[in-house]
Scaffold this motif. Sequence first.
Motif, PDB file in Angstrom:
ATOM      1  N   ARG A 210      14.454 -24.707 -28.147  1.00 55.53           N
ATOM      2  CA  ARG A 210      14.178 -25.778 -27.179  1.00 55.53           C
ATOM      3  C   ARG A 210      15.397 -26.687 -27.030  1.00 55.53           C
ATOM      4  O   ARG A 210      15.757 -27.084 -25.905  1.00 55.53           O
ATOM      5  CB  ARG A 210      12.964 -26.588 -27.632  1.00 55.53           C
ATOM      6  N   LEU A 224       7.808 -25.037 -19.642  1.00 61.89           N
ATOM      7  CA  LEU A 224       8.081 -23.709 -20.194  1.00 61.89           C
ATOM      8  C   LEU A 224       7.689 -22.588 -19.235  1.00 61.89           C
ATOM      9  O   LEU A 224       8.249 -21.494 -19.308  1.00 61.89           O
ATOM     10  CB  LEU A 224       7.327 -23.551 -21.519  1.00 61.89           C
ATOM     11  N   TRP A 230      10.609 -20.660 -25.627  1.00 63.51           N
ATOM     12  CA  TRP A 230      11.925 -21.222 -25.339  1.00 63.51           C
ATOM     13  C   TRP A 230      13.024 -20.184 -25.513  1.00 63.51           C
ATOM     14  O   TRP A 230      14.017 -20.197 -24.790  1.00 63.51           O
ATOM     15  CB  TRP A 230      12.184 -22.427 -26.256  1.00 63.51           C
TER      16      TRP A 230
END
Length: 424
Positions: A210, A224, A230
């Motif tokens: 992330r 997302l 991620w």
Amino acid sequence: MAEENTDIGGSIEDEDEGSDDPNLQLELNAFRAKWMSELKPSCGASGLSDRLLRPKGLKRTQDIAREEKATELFLRAVQEEQNGAVYEAIKFYRMAMQLVPDIEFKINYSRPPDADRVGGNYMEDNDVDGEIEDLLAYFEQQLTLESSFPKICTPELEMTHMHISALPREILMYIFRWVVSSDLDMRALEQLSLVCRGFYICARDPEIWRLACLRVWGRNCTKLVPFKSWREMFLQRPRVRFDGVYISKTSYIRQGEESLDGFYRAWHHVEFYRYLRFFPDGHVIMLTTPEDPLAVVPRLRTRNTRMDSVLLGHFRLLQETDNQTKVFAVVCKKKEEKATEFQRNRFCRRNPAPEAEHTFHVGLHLSSGGRQSFSKLVWIHHSCHITYKLTGETVVTAFDLDTMYTPFLFARVKSYTAFSEQPL
């Protein structure tokens, strides 16, 4: 001996034919009829089906028993291999495969309710082909089943010093952030995940990926969707690469001047390179030079290069409605010291030229070329903006994108990610 046997046979036939005993004759006829009925194939459906189904049922029972025995031997071999008894494991593997050659693909690795059963430490594998769909969940469950207080890794050999497995997971994750570093060296993180199961779990930590996505796209990656993780976003979403340099090579033939006698005219083969080096913090370096990449690429490792002709600036990524990702950069020449500029104008001209700032605007389309992802940049715009400081006027000159603007191709440079200056 042959004559004696013949006489005996003949005497028996004569005795049978000459015998007047009715009971003996009836017994012989009954025996012959029964014998002939057994030799002839039975026409009854029930008799035929019974004779066919009986061997099939027996064979099925034998196959089931053989497969159960092979499964027990195979799981015993797996248990011995886990305990370090390799030779014993090979012996049981061989015995199992002699019974059922493909027993490895017929076993359901399920954990039985009783722990004393052979192969009791195995988990369920839902994939028919033997491949594990979610390897991360598989490793986490294995570590949980092995111990109530699982460690990230265990030393293979006895050690007198402190092993890395004794460190808390928070410190290990901080070390992993140093591996990624501010240069976003995710390739090194993937290589680190190959060490063991625990390192694989740490390398798949969502927080690391992330932070990497935030460094690349900033506020444009708050959601997302449509990616599942991620890591999937970082690997599949179009972006520029930071572990190398984009290089564009251009060559052309230029006509020279005529000779004094006018008999021939020289032709020159001109060759030059354009370099683009992107940084995770949004900076970019652009350089146009005839020098070979072997001499230029090492000097582009940092932004603090001493090359005079280099252009410094910023870039940003923009995803259009047609799902095309474009890179827009604004670069300008490094500012020279005012004292040097004053001395040069003092001795060369009485009326210095008006001060102006040259800024170049570059637009590129990001695409994939060959086996590498996001490894090609195609020109879509190039212009020069000249701003006069005295009047504040800006003159824009757009260049025609002809054959002189060849696409940039990415080349990975190992030295760019060899050292970590700060963690992610």
